[in-house]
Design a protein around this motif. Structure first.
Motif, PDB file in Angstrom:
ATOM      1  N   GLY A  87       0.797  -1.178  -0.027  1.00  0.00           N
ATOM      2  CA  GLY A  87       0.059  -0.083  -0.035  1.00  0.00           C
ATOM      3  C   GLY A  87       0.638   1.308   0.059  1.00  0.00           C
ATOM      4  N   GLY A  88       2.202   1.098  -0.329  1.00  0.00           N
ATOM      5  CA  GLY A  88       3.034   2.279  -0.275  1.00  0.00           C
ATOM      6  C   GLY A  88       3.545   2.922   0.829  1.00  0.00           C
ATOM      7  N   LYS A 123       5.482   4.171   3.821  1.00  0.00           N
ATOM      8  CA  LYS A 123       6.968   4.215   3.658  1.00  0.00           C
ATOM      9  C   LYS A 123       7.638   3.957   4.941  1.00  0.00           C
ATOM     10  CE  LYS A 123       6.750   6.642   0.001  1.00  0.00           C
ATOM     11  NZ  LYS A 123       7.320   6.032  -1.266  1.00  0.00           N
ATOM     12  N   PRO A 124       8.963   3.691   4.922  1.00  0.00           N
ATOM     13  CA  PRO A 124       9.811   3.241   5.886  1.00  0.00           C
ATOM     14  C   PRO A 124       9.846   4.183   7.147  1.00  0.00           C
ATOM     15  CG  PRO A 124      11.173   3.695   4.017  1.00  0.00           C
ATOM     16  CD  PRO A 124       9.806   3.483   3.661  1.00  0.00           C
ATOM     17  N   GLY A 125       9.649   3.575   8.341  1.00  0.00           N
ATOM     18  CA  GLY A 125       9.570   4.676   9.452  1.00  0.00           C
ATOM     19  C   GLY A 125       8.190   5.024   9.732  1.00  0.00           C
ATOM     20  N   ASP A 126       7.365   4.987   9.051  1.00  0.00           N
ATOM     21  CA  ASP A 126       5.841   5.154   9.103  1.00  0.00           C
ATOM     22  C   ASP A 126       5.070   4.083   9.770  1.00  0.00           C
ATOM     23  OD1 ASP A 126       6.106   7.456   7.904  1.00  0.00           O
ATOM     24  OD2 ASP A 126       5.020   7.240   6.406  1.00  0.00           O
ATOM     25  N   PRO A 127       4.156   4.372  10.373  1.00  0.00           N
ATOM     26  CA  PRO A 127       3.406   3.145  11.539  1.00  0.00           C
ATOM     27  C   PRO A 127       2.923   2.361  10.239  1.00  0.00           C
ATOM     28  CG  PRO A 127       2.427   5.550  11.954  1.00  0.00           C
ATOM     29  CD  PRO A 127       3.325   5.842  10.811  1.00  0.00           C
ATOM     30  N   GLY A 128       2.851   1.037  10.734  1.00  0.00           N
ATOM     31  CA  GLY A 128       2.514  -0.201  10.027  1.00  0.00           C
ATOM     32  C   GLY A 128       3.680  -0.599   8.846  1.00  0.00           C
ATOM     33  N   HIS A 129       4.750   0.065   8.829  1.00  0.00           N
ATOM     34  CA  HIS A 129       5.900  -0.293   8.246  1.00  0.00           C
ATOM     35  C   HIS A 129       6.656  -1.418   8.837  1.00  0.00           C
ATOM     36  CE1 HIS A 129       9.758  -0.513   6.082  1.00  0.00           C
ATOM     37  NE2 HIS A 129       9.119  -0.155   4.899  1.00  0.00           N
ATOM     38  N   ASP A 130       6.752  -2.692   8.290  1.00  0.00           N
ATOM     39  CA  ASP A 130       7.303  -3.726   8.861  1.00  0.00           C
ATOM     40  C   ASP A 130       8.347  -4.164   8.008  1.00  0.00           C
ATOM     41  OD1 ASP A 130       8.051  -6.098   9.833  1.00  0.00           O
ATOM     42  OD2 ASP A 130       6.007  -7.136   9.882  1.00  0.00           O
ATOM     43  N   PRO A 131       9.688  -3.993   8.369  1.00  0.00           N
ATOM     44  CA  PRO A 131      10.809  -4.230   7.430  1.00  0.00           C
ATOM     45  C   PRO A 131      10.786  -5.593   7.110  1.00  0.00           C
ATOM     46  CG  PRO A 131      11.545  -2.893   9.283  1.00  0.00           C
ATOM     47  CD  PRO A 131       9.983  -3.210   9.448  1.00  0.00           C
ATOM     48  N   ALA A 132      10.748  -6.785   8.099  1.00  0.00           N
ATOM     49  CA  ALA A 132      10.460  -8.121   7.989  1.00  0.00           C
ATOM     50  C   ALA A 132       9.535  -8.388   6.885  1.00  0.00           C
ATOM     51  CB  ALA A 132      10.637  -8.820   9.192  1.00  0.00           C
ATOM     52  N   ALA A 133       8.514  -7.882   6.900  1.00  0.00           N
ATOM     53  CA  ALA A 133       7.428  -8.343   5.840  1.00  0.00           C
ATOM     54  C   ALA A 133       7.846  -7.752   4.517  1.00  0.00           C
ATOM     55  CB  ALA A 133       6.208  -7.762   6.373  1.00  0.00           C
ATOM     56  N   VAL A 134       8.516  -6.462   4.638  1.00  0.00           N
ATOM     57  CA  VAL A 134       8.638  -5.926   3.452  1.00  0.00           C
ATOM     58  C   VAL A 134      10.000  -6.763   2.431  1.00  0.00           C
ATOM     59  CG1 VAL A 134       9.851  -3.828   2.380  1.00  0.00           C
ATOM     60  CG2 VAL A 134       8.074  -3.283   4.017  1.00  0.00           C
ATOM     61  N   ALA A 135      10.996  -7.079   3.437  1.00  0.00           N
ATOM     62  CA  ALA A 135      11.806  -7.985   2.930  1.00  0.00           C
ATOM     63  C   ALA A 135      11.364  -9.350   2.232  1.00  0.00           C
ATOM     64  CB  ALA A 135      12.890  -8.221   3.966  1.00  0.00           C
ATOM     65  N   GLN A 158       7.786  -1.332  -5.323  1.00  0.00           N
ATOM     66  CA  GLN A 158       8.427  -0.036  -5.163  1.00  0.00           C
ATOM     67  C   GLN A 158       8.108   0.659  -6.216  1.00  0.00           C
ATOM     68  OE1 GLN A 158      10.519  -0.233  -2.418  1.00  0.00           O
ATOM     69  NE2 GLN A 158       9.297  -2.017  -2.100  1.00  0.00           N
ATOM     70  N   GLY A 159       7.027   0.318  -6.986  1.00  0.00           N
ATOM     71  CA  GLY A 159       6.809   1.004  -8.406  1.00  0.00           C
ATOM     72  C   GLY A 159       6.935   2.647  -8.045  1.00  0.00           C
ATOM     73  N   GLU A 160       6.396   3.378  -7.088  1.00  0.00           N
ATOM     74  CA  GLU A 160       6.511   4.784  -6.753  1.00  0.00           C
ATOM     75  C   GLU A 160       7.967   5.092  -6.729  1.00  0.00           C
ATOM     76  OE1 GLU A 160       5.065   7.206  -3.440  1.00  0.00           O
ATOM     77  OE2 GLU A 160       3.462   5.640  -3.634  1.00  0.00           O
ATOM     78  N   ASN A 161       8.981   4.183  -6.653  1.00  0.00           N
ATOM     79  CA  ASN A 161      10.462   4.758  -6.733  1.00  0.00           C
ATOM     80  C   ASN A 161      11.013   4.417  -7.948  1.00  0.00           C
ATOM     81  OD1 ASN A 161       9.940   5.276  -3.941  1.00  0.00           O
ATOM     82  ND2 ASN A 161      10.531   3.133  -3.405  1.00  0.00           N
ATOM     83  N   ILE A 162      10.259   3.549  -8.742  1.00  0.00           N
ATOM     84  CA  ILE A 162      11.157   3.240  -9.915  1.00  0.00           C
ATOM     85  C   ILE A 162      10.517   3.897 -11.226  1.00  0.00           C
ATOM     86  CG2 ILE A 162      11.664   1.250 -11.549  1.00  0.00           C
ATOM     87  CD1 ILE A 162      11.191  -0.571  -9.173  1.00  0.00           C
TER      88      ILE A 162
END
Ligand code: ZN
Length: 277
Positions: free
Chosen positions: A51-52, A54-66, A233-237
């Motif tokens: 859902g876009g 961003k890292p550091g925002d609530p709900g951003h889970d680095p393990a799930a992103v990885a 990562q579409g927003e960043n590409i």
């Protein structure tokens, strides 16, 4: 000449860098029967979440992103026909200055010799004829790209057996064109920030300093599809916004600067394997 397949090893920082930086050469050399090994150093946990988020925002889970990005990376490798994917799985350090730079296990905080030892093990296993990574500035200053450069150069030093070594780069003519296209598509083209001394750090190299221009026009579709595999990562590409046709027109050639060569192949050259086959 050798009793093992010619081998290309590309060392990248994050899932998606393989596609944007070297998607063309990975696809092209795979099609020519060369073994392609991709080493991805970090888990990409500082990327955007579902859902876009961003890292550091609530709900951003680095393990799930990885975990999500790992699947995308595998899909990208499938598109590019990468023969072997190797993950060093260090924690993504995030952009320069983020607190994640110093988090335990971050790639940036990992001593160079530790990362280099792990990479050297892979180099001994695959014995690459050609190794590709970033320049000392990580092309654009991302700490994980800089660290990928450092461990690669240190691992090459430890193993001492790779005949050709390259850094990815872009000719200034292409950087300018890229800026124009980005503005055309309504993106901010971040001009590199001025340093205190007032000089601009340059991205890429003057055209005449590019040693190696590899035509990957025929593989531009694959490169685009590999980028598209990193949909989260579409927003960043930015490239994805251009659409396939425009993308193919613009990025049909991948460029490198050769920093080690024991073959004596003349430069400029149009093949990473010139002098090896
Ligand atoms: Zn990256």
């Amino acid at each position: 000449m050798v009793d093992r397949p010619l081998t290309l090893m590309a060392v990248h920082a994050h899932p998606d860098d393989e596609a944007s930086g070297t998607g063309g050469v990975l696809a092209r050399y795979a099609a020519e029967g060369i073994r392609t090994v991709l080493v991805t150093c970090t888990d990409g946990g500082c990327g955007d979440g579902p859902g876009g988020v961003k890292p550091g925002d609530p709900g951003h889970d680095p393990a799930a992103v990885a975990a999500m990005r790992r699947e995308e990376l595998e899909a990208s490798c499938e598109v590019l026909k990468v023969s072997h994917l190797e993950l060093l799985d260090f924690a993504d350090s995030g952009m320069m200055g983020w607190p994640t730079n110093d988090a335990p296990g971050s790639f940036w905080r990992t001593p160079v010799e530790d990362g280099a030892a792990r990479l050297a093990e892979l180099m001994r296993r695959y014995q690459p004829d050609v190794v590709v990574t970033y320049d000392e500035n990580g092309f654009y200053g991302h700490p994980d790209h800089i660290q990928a450069h450092r461990i690669t150069m240190a691992a090459l030093e430890l193993t001492g057996m790779t005949p050709k070594v390259y850094w990815t780069t872009a000719p200034h003519s292409m950087v300018r064109k890229f800026g124009e296209v980005m503005r055309e598509f309504g993106a901010d083209f971040d001009e590199p920030e001025q340093t205190e001394a007032g000089e601009m750090p340059e991205i890429g190299l003057p055209d005449e300093e590019i040693s190696t221009w590899v035509d990957t026009t025929q593989f531009a579709d694959q490169k685009f599809d590999a980028l598209a595999a990193h949909a989260s990562q579409g927003e960043n590409i930015f490239f994805l916004r251009m659409g396939k046709e425009r993308f193919n027109d613009l990025w049909g050639v991948e460029t490198f600067v050769r920093v080690r060569d024991t073959t004596g192949a003349a430069v400029p050259e149009n093949d990473l394997f010139a002098g090896l086959r």
